[in-house]
Scaffold this motif. Structure first.
Motif, short mmCIF file in Angstrom:
data_model
loop_
_atom_site.label_atom_id
_atom_site.label_comp_id
_atom_site.label_asym_id
_atom_site.label_seq_id
_atom_site.Cartn_x
_atom_site.Cartn_y
_atom_site.Cartn_z
N ARG A 74 41.55 42.62 43.40
CA ARG A 74 41.55 41.70 44.41
C ARG A 74 40.19 41.65 45.00
O ARG A 74 39.94 40.84 45.95
CB ARG A 74 42.60 41.64 45.28
N ASP A 75 39.44 42.57 44.96
CA ASP A 75 38.14 42.54 45.59
C ASP A 75 37.01 43.01 44.94
O ASP A 75 36.26 43.69 45.23
CB ASP A 75 38.10 43.35 46.80
N VAL A 76 36.87 42.61 43.51
CA VAL A 76 35.91 42.90 42.38
C VAL A 76 34.59 42.14 42.83
O VAL A 76 34.44 40.95 43.06
CB VAL A 76 36.30 42.41 41.27
N CYS A 77 33.48 42.85 43.49
CA CYS A 77 32.36 42.36 43.89
C CYS A 77 31.30 43.44 43.49
O CYS A 77 31.69 44.57 43.39
CB CYS A 77 32.30 41.97 45.30
N TYR A 126 55.35 42.19 51.50
CA TYR A 126 54.09 41.63 51.61
C TYR A 126 53.76 40.42 51.02
O TYR A 126 54.52 40.08 49.81
CB TYR A 126 53.19 42.75 51.03
N THR A 127 52.92 39.53 51.42
CA THR A 127 52.58 38.25 50.70
C THR A 127 51.25 38.61 49.89
O THR A 127 50.56 39.46 50.87
CB THR A 127 52.48 37.17 51.53
N VAL A 128 50.68 37.88 49.06
CA VAL A 128 49.46 38.12 48.59
C VAL A 128 48.42 37.96 49.61
O VAL A 128 47.32 38.50 49.67
CB VAL A 128 49.27 37.29 47.34
N GLU A 165 42.86 31.15 43.98
CA GLU A 165 44.25 31.16 44.05
C GLU A 165 44.58 31.87 45.30
O GLU A 165 46.04 31.90 45.59
CB GLU A 165 45.05 31.68 42.65
N PHE A 166 43.95 32.87 45.73
CA PHE A 166 44.47 33.55 46.82
C PHE A 166 44.69 32.84 48.16
O PHE A 166 45.86 33.28 48.71
CB PHE A 166 43.22 34.64 47.35
N ALA A 167 44.19 31.71 48.22
CA ALA A 167 44.47 30.86 49.34
C ALA A 167 45.85 30.21 49.13
O ALA A 167 46.45 29.62 50.01
CB ALA A 167 43.41 29.68 49.44
N ASP A 168 46.50 30.16 47.81
CA ASP A 168 47.77 29.73 47.54
C ASP A 168 48.87 30.76 47.44
O ASP A 168 49.87 30.59 46.98
CB ASP A 168 47.74 28.88 46.28
N ASP A 169 48.38 32.03 47.74
CA ASP A 169 49.32 33.24 47.97
C ASP A 169 49.68 33.40 46.66
O ASP A 169 50.89 33.60 46.26
CB ASP A 169 50.65 32.84 48.70
N ASP A 170 48.77 33.40 45.72
CA ASP A 170 49.00 33.91 44.31
C ASP A 170 48.01 34.88 43.79
O ASP A 170 46.97 34.82 44.37
CB ASP A 170 48.83 32.45 43.45
N VAL A 171 48.25 35.63 42.71
CA VAL A 171 47.32 36.78 42.18
C VAL A 171 47.67 36.96 40.88
O VAL A 171 48.99 37.00 40.47
CB VAL A 171 47.38 37.88 43.25
N LEU A 186 39.39 38.97 36.65
CA LEU A 186 38.38 38.36 35.78
C LEU A 186 37.61 37.29 36.11
O LEU A 186 36.50 37.20 35.96
CB LEU A 186 39.06 37.92 34.50
N TYR A 187 38.22 36.49 37.19
CA TYR A 187 37.36 35.34 37.73
C TYR A 187 36.09 35.91 38.63
O TYR A 187 35.26 35.78 38.49
CB TYR A 187 38.30 34.71 38.92
N SER A 188 36.54 37.24 39.45
CA SER A 188 35.71 37.82 40.11
C SER A 188 34.37 38.18 39.22
O SER A 188 33.27 38.11 39.76
CB SER A 188 36.23 38.68 41.14
#
Length: 266
Positions: free
Chosen positions: A8-11, A41-43, A58-64, A70-72
Motif C-alpha cells: 500500500r505504499d509502493v514508491c 481496521y478499515t483500509v 481505490e484507497f479513498a473508497d476504503d478498498d485495497v 501494481l498500480y503504484s
C-alpha cells in the motif's frame, strides 16, 4: 500477495537497489493484511499520503487489493521510462478518469516500444478489474517483450539515451562528460582527436527533424559575436544521429542562479 499482505505504499523511497542487481521492497508501515479485518481496521485507517501520485485511487473508497500495489508500480515504471510523473496526485487522475493516449510512454519518448504503453494500460487504471492482479503477470509480460526485442533489435543500434563518456561519435570526435540535455538532444563535451581541441557537441534524437537540425546550424553559422556561441559544423554520427559541433564555453549556466542558492555577485 499470496499471503494476503498488500504493501500500500509502493514508491521509489521504499524500494532499495542491491549490489546483486536486484531490488528489495521495504517499509511495511502502511501495509494491509487479513488480520486487520479481525482487528476491525478499515483500509482507510492507515493510509499513506493521499496526494501522492503513487497512491491507488481505490484507497479513498476504503478498498485495497493486490492490484493496488501494481498500480503504484506502474507509476514508478512510467517515471523511470519518461523521467516524469504521469500526474502530480491521484486526485488528478481520478478527475481525468482515463489515462490519456497522448501521455502514454511511447508518445513521450519516441524511442520506447509500444508494449510499454500496454504496461501502463494494465496498471494505471481506475478500474481494478482492468489491471493485472498478480505481480507475475507484469513480470512475465515485460520479460517476454524484452526477450523478443533483444532478438529483433540489431546489435549495433544505438539510441541517444545510450551515448556515454568515451564513445566515438565520429572517428575523430570522442565524448567526454554530459553538459546538458533537452527534449530532442543531449550536449556533451567532446575532444577532436586530430585537432587536440575540446568542443561542445549537441547530438539529436532520431526523431528530431533533420531539416530543423540543418536550419539551426545555417541560421547561426555566419553569426560572429563574442556573446553568441560559435557553431563549427554539423554532420551525422557513426550511430546515425545528427549532431552540431560548437565552441566549448568555460563558465556557469544562468540556470545555476535561477535555481538553487547561487545569486548574482552584486
Amino acid at each position: 500477495h499470496s499471503k494476503n499482505v498488500f504493501h500500500r505504499d509502493v514508491c521509489p523511497e521504499n524500494i532499495y537497489l542491491l549490489n546483486s542487481g536486484t531490488a528489495a521492497l521495504a517499509n511495511f508501515g502502511h501495509s494491509w493484511f487479513s488480520e486487520h479485518s479481525d482487528m476491525h481496521y478499515t483500509v482507510a485507517s492507515i493510509l499513506p499520503d493521499e496526494n501522492s501520485p503513487y497512491t491507488p485511487p481505490e484507497f479513498a473508497d476504503d478498498d485495497v487489493s493486490s492490484s493496488s500495489d501494481l498500480y503504484s508500480l506502474g507509476v514508478i515504471f512510467y517515471e523511470l521510462l519518461t523521467d516524469k510523473l504521469p500526474f502530480q496526485s491521484t486526485s488528478t487522475f481520478r478527475t481525468l478518469g482515463l489515462f490519456p493516449d497522448n501521455l502514454l510512454p511511447s508518445h513521450i519518448v519516441k524511442d520506447l516500444p509500444e508494449w510499454t504503453d500496454d504496461v501502463v494500460r494494465h496498471t494505471i487504471t481506475l478500474d481494478q478489474d482492468q489491471r493485472w492482479q498478480e505481480a507475475d503477470e507484469l513480470i512475465d509480460f515485460i520479460e517476454s517483450h524484452l526477450e523478443s526485442q533483444n532478438k529483433t533489435t540489431p546489435p549495433n543500434t544505438t539510441y541517444l539515451k545510450d551515448l556515454k563518456s568515451g564513445d566515438n561519435i565520429t572517428p575523430e570526435l570522442v565524448l567526454y562528460e554530459e553538459l546538458g540535455k533537452g527534449g530532442f538532444g543531449r550536449v556533451f563535451k567532446a575532444k577532436h582527436l586530430i585537432q587536440n581541441k575540446f568542443y561542445a557537441v549537441k547530438v539529436f534524437d532520431k526523431d528530431a527533424s533533420v531539416s530543423e537540425t540543418i536550419n539551426e546550424f545555417k541560421a547561426l553559422e555566419d553569426l560572429n559575436h563574442d556573446n553568441i556561441v560559435k557553431f563549427v559544423y554539423n554532420g551525422k554520427s557513426n550511430q546515425g544521429l545528427f549532431y552540431t559541433l560548437m565552441e566549448l564555453l568555460d563558465g556557469e549556466n544562468l540556470g545555476s542562479y535561477t535555481k538553487g542558492d547561487l545569486r548574482l555577485p552584486i
